[in-house]
Write a protein that holds these residues in place. Structure first.
Motif, PDB file in Angstrom:
ATOM      1  N   LEU A  13      10.493   8.152   1.278  1.00 54.79           N
ATOM      2  CA  LEU A  13       9.530   7.059   1.129  1.00 54.79           C
ATOM      3  C   LEU A  13       9.698   6.014   2.242  1.00 54.79           C
ATOM      4  N   ALA A  14      10.958   5.714   2.562  1.00 58.88           N
ATOM      5  CA  ALA A  14      11.228   4.721   3.607  1.00 58.88           C
ATOM      6  C   ALA A  14      10.729   5.210   4.971  1.00 58.88           C
ATOM      7  N   LYS A  15      10.905   6.509   5.212  1.00 60.92           N
ATOM      8  CA  LYS A  15      10.470   7.111   6.481  1.00 60.92           C
ATOM      9  C   LYS A  15       8.939   7.014   6.601  1.00 60.92           C
ATOM     10  N   ASN A  16       8.242   7.284   5.483  1.00 63.25           N
ATOM     11  CA  ASN A  16       6.779   7.182   5.481  1.00 63.25           C
ATOM     12  C   ASN A  16       6.328   5.746   5.728  1.00 63.25           C
ATOM     13  N   LEU A  17       7.071   4.808   5.123  1.00 64.22           N
ATOM     14  CA  LEU A  17       6.717   3.395   5.320  1.00 64.22           C
ATOM     15  C   LEU A  17       6.839   2.999   6.788  1.00 64.22           C
ATOM     16  N   LEU A  18       7.913   3.484   7.421  1.00 64.14           N
ATOM     17  CA  LEU A  18       8.127   3.175   8.839  1.00 64.14           C
ATOM     18  C   LEU A  18       6.965   3.702   9.689  1.00 64.14           C
ATOM     19  N   LYS A  19       6.488   4.902   9.321  1.00 68.17           N
ATOM     20  CA  LYS A  19       5.342   5.487  10.039  1.00 68.17           C
ATOM     21  C   LYS A  19       4.101   4.641   9.828  1.00 68.17           C
ATOM     22  N   ASP A  20       3.874   4.224   8.550  1.00 67.76           N
ATOM     23  CA  ASP A  20       2.711   3.375   8.240  1.00 67.76           C
ATOM     24  C   ASP A  20       2.727   2.112   9.094  1.00 67.76           C
ATOM     25  N   ILE A  21       3.933   1.512   9.184  1.00 70.34           N
ATOM     26  CA  ILE A  21       4.058   0.250   9.927  1.00 70.34           C
ATOM     27  C   ILE A  21       3.756   0.483  11.407  1.00 70.34           C
ATOM     28  N   GLU A  22       4.304   1.576  11.932  1.00 70.14           N
ATOM     29  CA  GLU A  22       4.157   1.886  13.359  1.00 70.14           C
ATOM     30  C   GLU A  22       2.708   2.226  13.721  1.00 70.14           C
ATOM     31  N   THR A  23       1.985   2.845  12.774  1.00 69.81           N
ATOM     32  CA  THR A  23       0.619   3.291  13.091  1.00 69.81           C
ATOM     33  C   THR A  23      -0.452   2.265  12.695  1.00 69.81           C
ATOM     34  N   THR A  24      -0.021   1.178  12.050  1.00 71.51           N
ATOM     35  CA  THR A  24      -0.997   0.131  11.679  1.00 71.51           C
ATOM     36  C   THR A  24      -1.492  -0.569  12.957  1.00 71.51           C
ATOM     37  N   GLN A  25      -2.779  -0.929  12.944  1.00 74.44           N
ATOM     38  CA  GLN A  25      -3.320  -1.676  14.091  1.00 74.44           C
ATOM     39  C   GLN A  25      -3.063  -3.159  13.858  1.00 74.44           C
ATOM     40  N   GLU A  82      12.819 -10.228   6.528  1.00 74.30           N
ATOM     41  CA  GLU A  82      13.505  -9.161   5.776  1.00 74.30           C
ATOM     42  C   GLU A  82      12.856  -8.957   4.406  1.00 74.30           C
ATOM     43  N   PHE A  83      12.709  -7.687   4.038  1.00 75.30           N
ATOM     44  CA  PHE A  83      12.055  -7.342   2.773  1.00 75.30           C
ATOM     45  C   PHE A  83      12.927  -6.358   1.998  1.00 75.30           C
ATOM     46  N   VAL A  84      12.833  -6.446   0.678  1.00 78.73           N
ATOM     47  CA  VAL A  84      13.567  -5.501  -0.180  1.00 78.73           C
ATOM     48  C   VAL A  84      12.556  -4.723  -1.014  1.00 78.73           C
ATOM     49  N   ILE A  85      12.760  -3.406  -1.100  1.00 77.85           N
ATOM     50  CA  ILE A  85      11.924  -2.602  -1.990  1.00 77.85           C
ATOM     51  C   ILE A  85      12.840  -1.905  -2.984  1.00 77.85           C
ATOM     52  N   ILE A  86      12.534  -2.083  -4.255  1.00 77.69           N
ATOM     53  CA  ILE A  86      13.306  -1.428  -5.317  1.00 77.69           C
ATOM     54  C   ILE A  86      12.535  -0.174  -5.730  1.00 77.69           C
ATOM     55  N   LEU A  87      13.172   0.962  -5.546  1.00 72.34           N
ATOM     56  CA  LEU A  87      12.531   2.247  -5.836  1.00 72.34           C
ATOM     57  C   LEU A  87      13.095   2.810  -7.145  1.00 72.34           C
ATOM     58  N   THR A  88      12.345   2.572  -8.203  1.00 73.09           N
ATOM     59  CA  THR A  88      12.808   2.950  -9.539  1.00 73.09           C
ATOM     60  C   THR A  88      12.759   4.465  -9.724  1.00 73.09           C
ATOM     61  N   ASP A  89      13.713   4.991 -10.476  1.00 71.65           N
ATOM     62  CA  ASP A  89      13.756   6.431 -10.771  1.00 71.65           C
ATOM     63  C   ASP A  89      13.786   7.271  -9.508  1.00 71.65           C
ATOM     64  N   THR A  90      14.458   6.778  -8.476  1.00 73.67           N
ATOM     65  CA  THR A  90      14.436   7.472  -7.187  1.00 73.67           C
ATOM     66  C   THR A  90      15.848   7.629  -6.636  1.00 73.67           C
ATOM     67  N   PRO A  91      16.340   8.869  -6.506  1.00 73.51           N
ATOM     68  CA  PRO A  91      17.633   9.071  -5.855  1.00 73.51           C
ATOM     69  C   PRO A  91      17.521   8.847  -4.351  1.00 73.51           C
ATOM     70  N   LEU A  92      18.651   8.876  -3.678  1.00 70.12           N
ATOM     71  CA  LEU A  92      18.694   8.521  -2.253  1.00 70.12           C
ATOM     72  C   LEU A  92      17.748   9.364  -1.386  1.00 70.12           C
ATOM     73  N   GLU A  93      17.697  10.681  -1.650  1.00 63.20           N
ATOM     74  CA  GLU A  93      16.857  11.568  -0.817  1.00 63.20           C
ATOM     75  C   GLU A  93      15.394  11.143  -0.890  1.00 63.20           C
ATOM     76  N   LYS A 108       0.838  -1.214   0.000  1.00 62.77           N
ATOM     77  CA  LYS A 108       0.000   0.000   0.000  1.00 62.77           C
ATOM     78  C   LYS A 108       0.866   1.255   0.000  1.00 62.77           C
ATOM     79  N   GLY A 109       2.045   1.161   0.612  1.00 56.99           N
ATOM     80  CA  GLY A 109       2.881   2.357   0.800  1.00 56.99           C
ATOM     81  C   GLY A 109       3.787   2.693  -0.367  1.00 56.99           C
ATOM     82  N   ILE A 110       4.005   1.733  -1.268  1.00 60.01           N
ATOM     83  CA  ILE A 110       4.943   2.029  -2.372  1.00 60.01           C
ATOM     84  C   ILE A 110       4.174   2.481  -3.617  1.00 60.01           C
ATOM     85  N   ARG A 111       4.913   3.050  -4.579  1.00 58.59           N
ATOM     86  CA  ARG A 111       4.269   3.555  -5.803  1.00 58.59           C
ATOM     87  C   ARG A 111       4.189   2.432  -6.843  1.00 58.59           C
ATOM     88  N   GLY A 112       3.407   2.689  -7.882  1.00 60.31           N
ATOM     89  CA  GLY A 112       3.212   1.680  -8.928  1.00 60.31           C
ATOM     90  C   GLY A 112       4.508   1.224  -9.579  1.00 60.31           C
TER      91      GLY A 112
END
Ligand SMILES: Nc1nc2c(ncn2[C@@H]2O[C@H](COP(=O)(O)OP(=O)(O)OP(=O)(O)O)[C@@H](O)[C@H]2O)c(=O)[nH]1
Length: 340
Positions: A269-281, A253-264, A238-242
């Protein structure tokens, strides 16, 4: 720290078969080229030399590029046109070459493409032999060609459906439905190649690990651990783009490949994912908070895929050591990028 090894495949069974076929055509026709030239049979000599040269060119192409799509089309069109020219040059009795040519096309191409190419060549072959054969012979050829065509089509359709099913099964993690290590290997090979050829400008990799997962298994049981892994995969999807893709690397352990995405961008995106995980019930965990840690690395364009993933792994190790529930960027790409 775990050692991370990613294998890059070279020739697989598919390219090996194409190499075998194109190589065999080259070697088998070479003596005939010499014989026809010595006999002064120039039209047939020209045909043999052309087929031999094209087959050898396809052999070299597959050997050096490992690509088979163009070679499949090349060999299909080669066999069909060689069959038609042979009938035209040497007479209607050469129509027997229709059967191997037809089965070659159904082996090389997908069922639908093969049906179109095969049908065009069948019609062309009939137009060539029509003036030279009687109706009964023509009917016999039409009936046997139609049976060969229908069976080849049905067989090819079944074979391609099965191949698709098995490829899908072999690249999917059965628990989470995400891509598995095999799928990740293919993706990494594809991405590193695209970066090297500059058809992709940037790509980042996030290696994500659930924190203290052993405690979940110990406290709630292994079945509950499995449910967490399944639900965790859904949060990631749900948290990653198409254009991004997620894989189960192993265990928790999971790997996410972020295409067309520089480190910043990857860090955000990774920070948002961490929030999603933390706030999920997490119902199965009696609504206890679940956290995870991650390492991010941007592909630098010169490194091999295993080096890229090793850099993300080192960053993940730092995130764990720094107290978990955080993302660390690989320091060789960006300094001081730890984010809580
Ligand atoms: N339920 C379940 N557990 C798994 C699966 N694969 C691996 N595990 C468990 O995941 C746990 C991983 O434990 P550790 O490597 O110690 O990691 P951790 O407890 O998450 O600790 P940190 O990574 O340091 O935060 C082990 O207990 C494995 O048995 C799985 O498919 N299902």
């Amino acid at each position: 720290m775990r050692s991370v090894k990613i294998t890059n495949s070279k020739h697989n069974a598919d390219s090996a078969i194409i190499l075998f076929i194109s190589g065999s055509i080259t070697l088998c026709l070479l003596p005939f080229c010499v014989i026809r030239i010595m006999q002064g049979d120039w039209p047939v000599a020209a045909l043999n030399v052309s087929i031999t040269t094209l087959a050898f060119a396809l052999f070299c192409y597959v050997y050096f590029t490992y690509r088979t799509l163009i070679a499949r089309w090349g060999l299909s069109l080669l066999s069909m046109s060689a069959m038609l020219i042979t009938i035209h040059l040497k007479g209607a009795e050469q129509i027997l070459w229709l059967y191997p040519a037809l089965t070659t096309v159904f082996y090389m191409l997908s069922a639908h493409f093969a049906a179109v190419v095969g049908m065009i060549c069948l019609v062309a072959a009939f137009i060539i032999i029509y003036p030279d054969v009687n109706s009964l012979y023509l009917l016999t050829i039409a009936a046997t060609a139609a049976i060969t065509f229908v069976f080849s089509y049905a067989f090819s359709l079944k074979m391609h459906k099965k191949a698709y099913f098995f490829r899908n099964e072999s690249e999917t993690d059965p628990l989470t439905g995400l891509g598995n290590r095999r799928a990740l290997d293919s993706k990494l090979a594809e991405i590193t190649k695209k970066i090297k050829t500059k058809s992709l400008t940037s790509c980042s990799l996030l290696l994500l690990d659930i924190d203290n997962f052993k405690n979940i298994n110990d406290t709630f049981g292994h079945k509950c651990g499995d449910q967490v892994l399944e639900a965790f995969a859904n949060v990631l999807l749900k948290g990653i783009r198409g254009k991004d893709s997620a894989y189960r690397f192993g265990g928790e352990e999971f790997v996410i490949i972020l295409t067309d995405t520089p480190l910043e961008g990857a860090l955000t995106l990774a920070k948002n994912l961490l929030k999603d995980i933390e706030t999920t019930q997490w119902d199965m965990l009696e609504n206890k908070v679940l956290t995870s840690s991650g390492g991010v690395a941007e592909l630098d364009g010169t490194e091999a895929s295993y080096e890229w993933i090793s850099r993300a792994d080192r960053a993940l190790y730092e995130a764990k050591n720094a107290g978990r529930n955080r993302i660390v960027a690989d320091s060789s790409n960006l300094d001081d990028c730890a984010v809580a």
